[in-house]
Design an enzyme around this catalytic site. Structure first.
Site, PDB file in Angstrom:
ATOM      1  N   LYS A   1      -4.965  -8.233 -11.701  1.00 31.33           N
ATOM      2  CA  LYS A   1      -5.885  -8.688 -10.649  1.00 31.33           C
ATOM      3  C   LYS A   1      -7.029  -7.686 -10.536  1.00 31.33           C
ATOM      4  O   LYS A   1      -6.789  -6.473 -10.486  1.00 31.33           O
ATOM      5  CB  LYS A   1      -5.112  -8.765  -9.327  1.00 31.33           C
ATOM      6  CG  LYS A   1      -6.003  -8.971  -8.113  1.00 31.33           C
ATOM      7  CD  LYS A   1      -5.213  -8.825  -6.812  1.00 31.33           C
ATOM      8  CE  LYS A   1      -6.080  -9.062  -5.604  1.00 31.33           C
ATOM      9  NZ  LYS A   1      -6.524  -8.051  -4.761  1.00 31.33           N
TER      10      LYS A   1
ATOM     11  N   LYS B   1       0.832  -1.203   0.000  1.00 33.76           N
ATOM     12  CA  LYS B   1       0.000   0.000   0.000  1.00 33.76           C
ATOM     13  C   LYS B   1       0.868   1.254   0.000  1.00 33.76           C
ATOM     14  O   LYS B   1       0.554   2.230  -0.669  1.00 33.76           O
ATOM     15  CB  LYS B   1      -0.986  -0.009   1.165  1.00 33.76           C
ATOM     16  CG  LYS B   1      -2.080  -1.025   0.892  1.00 33.76           C
ATOM     17  CD  LYS B   1      -3.266  -0.936   1.801  1.00 33.76           C
ATOM     18  CE  LYS B   1      -4.331  -1.927   1.312  1.00 33.76           C
ATOM     19  NZ  LYS B   1      -5.202  -2.392   2.364  1.00 33.76           N
TER      20      LYS B   1
ATOM     21  N   LYS C   1     -10.314  -2.821  -6.553  1.00 33.28           N
ATOM     22  CA  LYS C   1     -10.860  -1.459  -6.603  1.00 33.28           C
ATOM     23  C   LYS C   1      -9.739  -0.428  -6.734  1.00 33.28           C
ATOM     24  O   LYS C   1      -9.956   0.661  -7.232  1.00 33.28           O
ATOM     25  CB  LYS C   1     -11.802  -1.143  -5.454  1.00 33.28           C
ATOM     26  CG  LYS C   1     -11.281  -1.441  -4.089  1.00 33.28           C
ATOM     27  CD  LYS C   1     -12.390  -1.223  -3.062  1.00 33.28           C
ATOM     28  CE  LYS C   1     -12.016  -1.822  -1.723  1.00 33.28           C
ATOM     29  NZ  LYS C   1     -12.093  -3.278  -1.688  1.00 33.28           N
TER      30      LYS C   1
HETATM   31  P1  ADP Z   1      -9.544  -5.004  -3.482  1.00 34.17           P
HETATM   32  O1  ADP Z   1      -8.281  -5.587  -4.079  1.00 34.17           O
HETATM   33  O2  ADP Z   1     -10.549  -4.688  -4.525  1.00 34.17           O
HETATM   34  O3  ADP Z   1      -9.246  -3.838  -2.547  1.00 34.17           O
HETATM   35  P2  ADP Z   1     -10.010  -6.447  -1.043  1.00 34.17           P
HETATM   36  O4  ADP Z   1      -8.548  -6.414  -0.731  1.00 34.17           O
HETATM   37  O5  ADP Z   1     -10.935  -5.585  -0.253  1.00 34.17           O
HETATM   38  O6  ADP Z   1     -10.189  -6.149  -2.607  1.00 34.17           O
HETATM   39  O7  ADP Z   1     -10.473  -7.946  -1.000  1.00 34.17           O
HETATM   40  C1  ADP Z   1     -11.512  -8.477  -0.227  1.00 34.17           C
HETATM   41  C2  ADP Z   1     -11.522  -9.985  -0.411  1.00 34.17           C
HETATM   42  O8  ADP Z   1     -11.751 -10.333  -1.788  1.00 34.17           O
HETATM   43  C3  ADP Z   1     -10.189 -10.652  -0.037  1.00 34.17           C
HETATM   44  O9  ADP Z   1     -10.449 -11.839   0.690  1.00 34.17           O
HETATM   45  C4  ADP Z   1      -9.533 -10.966  -1.350  1.00 34.17           C
HETATM   46  O10 ADP Z   1      -8.753 -12.119  -1.284  1.00 34.17           O
HETATM   47  C5  ADP Z   1     -10.712 -11.138  -2.301  1.00 34.17           C
HETATM   48  N1  ADP Z   1     -10.347 -10.630  -3.636  1.00 34.17           N
HETATM   49  C6  ADP Z   1     -10.212  -9.337  -3.990  1.00 34.17           C
HETATM   50  N2  ADP Z   1      -9.894  -9.205  -5.289  1.00 34.17           N
HETATM   51  C7  ADP Z   1      -9.790 -10.472  -5.780  1.00 34.17           C
HETATM   52  C8  ADP Z   1      -9.483 -11.022  -7.076  1.00 34.17           C
HETATM   53  N3  ADP Z   1      -9.223 -10.246  -8.121  1.00 34.17           N
HETATM   54  N4  ADP Z   1      -9.479 -12.357  -7.198  1.00 34.17           N
HETATM   55  C9  ADP Z   1      -9.752 -13.177  -6.146  1.00 34.17           C
HETATM   56  N5  ADP Z   1     -10.059 -12.718  -4.906  1.00 34.17           N
HETATM   57  C10 ADP Z   1     -10.082 -11.395  -4.710  1.00 34.17           C
END
Ligand code: ADP
Ligand code: TRP
Length: 331
Positions: A196, A116, A199
């Site tokens: 990947k 981050k 957001k």
């Molecule tokens: P972001 O990357 O959008 O900020 P988060 O970190 O809030 O997403 O992820 C919340 C949950 O969703 C976590 O358990 C994460 O492993 C899963 N997750 C997020 N993006 C993906 C993805 N592209 N593929 C698989 N799992 C994901």
């Protein structure tokens, strides 16, 4: 505390934006399936969201939005404990206690923190100690199993480490060591640019996107420049990776064969994907429209979940407070 025969399952999701299909396949779907397997506690990690979102109106909206998403996707609040993290303020108390036992060097190993900061987020203390609060979230309910995406593995190790440090220091089994359940089959869900889905990358398809918004996103998924008549490799195609998540095995095979045979363009595949996504979430979309008009019901559900979660947390915290010598003159 009376030991519960059933395993306690716990997970949280951060309401830092609307939920996308990566969140669904990487996390939410497993949460829904796990409800059958024990006493499930699922919460909306709104304290954690504060590390990146400092807009009260937005955070309150997203918190309710994530609750509505879960309920619309089929989470039955009568069969699990579904609540907002902030309805159990004792997690911040336990986080403080754990923080006093946590070497700075342990948090300095945090990959999520380092990532981050590399992305340009200002390194505040909240972000740095994020895993300590996450450990408190897990340990305060004596959680046995924590279903999460692979990116959370290290945070789970930190939680086990902190529980152990606490138990060693205060010489007792005050906190239970949780086991992560990392979902392996779901590889990383790609976003429309092939990275990947996240957001942070603005490459997402939201679970509840529909109509033209959904169409535009699907049509803009990045593909290579192969011509319509060329045979194509399904396994290296972003569109196909998404199709695999939504299609049944027969449909998946049919589309795989079409890719390999040639004469099947990316436009065809995208149309197919668009239909698959639309029908996959159709029921959930209907339910969502209902919940949107019943926000008070959603708040009541969270309030009731919070009450149950506080009761469990209270049982775990009483001996923890006694061990640490933190007296409270009120209940
Ligand atoms: P972001 O990357 O959008 O900020 P988060 O970190 O809030 O997403 O992820 C919340 C949950 O969703 C976590 O358990 C994460 O492993 C899963 N997750 C997020 N993006 C993906 C993805 N592209 N593929 C698989 N799992 C994901
Ligand atoms: N850090 C998790 C995520 O980004 C959210 C979370 C907060 C969590 N506390 C938790 C997940 C406790 C599991 C258990 O997805």
């Amino acid at each position: 505390m009376q030991e519960n025969q059933r395993k306690t399952i716990l997970s949280g999701i951060t309401p830092s934006g609307r939920l996308h299909i990566g969140n669904y396949f990487g996390a939410m779907r497993q949460h829904l399936e796990f409800i059958e397997k024990g006493d499930a506690f699922y919460f909306i990690a709104n304290y954690h969201a504060l590390t990146s979102l400092r807009d009260g109106e937005k955070l309150a909206d997203y918190t309710l939005d994530v609750a509505i998403d879960y309920l619309s996707l089929g989470l039955d609040p009568d069969r699990c404990t579904f609540f907002a993290q902030s309805d159990v303020p004792a997690v911040t108390e336990l986080a403080w206690m754990l923080g006093t036992l946590c070497p700075v060097s342990l948090m300095e190993k945090g990959v999520a923190y380092k990532d981050k900061v590399a992305q340009g987020l200002a390194p505040n203390i909240g972000l740095f100690t994020y895993p300590v609060l996450q450990a408190a979230d897990i340990l305060i309910y004596h959680s046995d199993i924590v279903p999460v995406g692979a990116d959370q593995k290290q945070n789970l190790e930190f939680s086990r480490d902190l529980a152990q440090k606490f138990n060693n220091n205060f010489e007792g089994d005050y906190l239970k060591l949780p086991e992560p359940h990392i979902v392996k089959e779901v590889a990383v869900v790609p976003g429309i640019d092939g990275r990947k889905m996240s957001k942070s990358y603005n490459n997402h398809i939201f679970i509840f996107d529909e109509g033209n918004v959904l169409k535009k996103k699907v049509m803009s998924i990045k593909t290579d420049a192969a011509a319509l008549e060329d045979p194509k490799d399904p396994e290296s195609c972003n569109v196909f990776s998404l199709i695999k998540l939504f299609a049944g095995s027969e449909k998946e095979q049919e589309i795989r064969d079409a890719y390999l045979a040639g004469g099947y363009g990316y436009g065809h595949a995208k149309k197919e994907l668009l239909e698959l996504i639309s029908s996959f979430f159709e029921q959930a979309r209907d339910r969502r429209r209902t919940f949107e008009n019943r926000k008070d019901t959603v708040r009541d559900i969270l309030r009731e979940g919070g009450r149950k979660a506080r009761a469990r947390a209270g049982q775990v915290m009483a001996p923890v407070r006694e061990a640490t010598g933190i007296i409270r003159t009120h209940s």
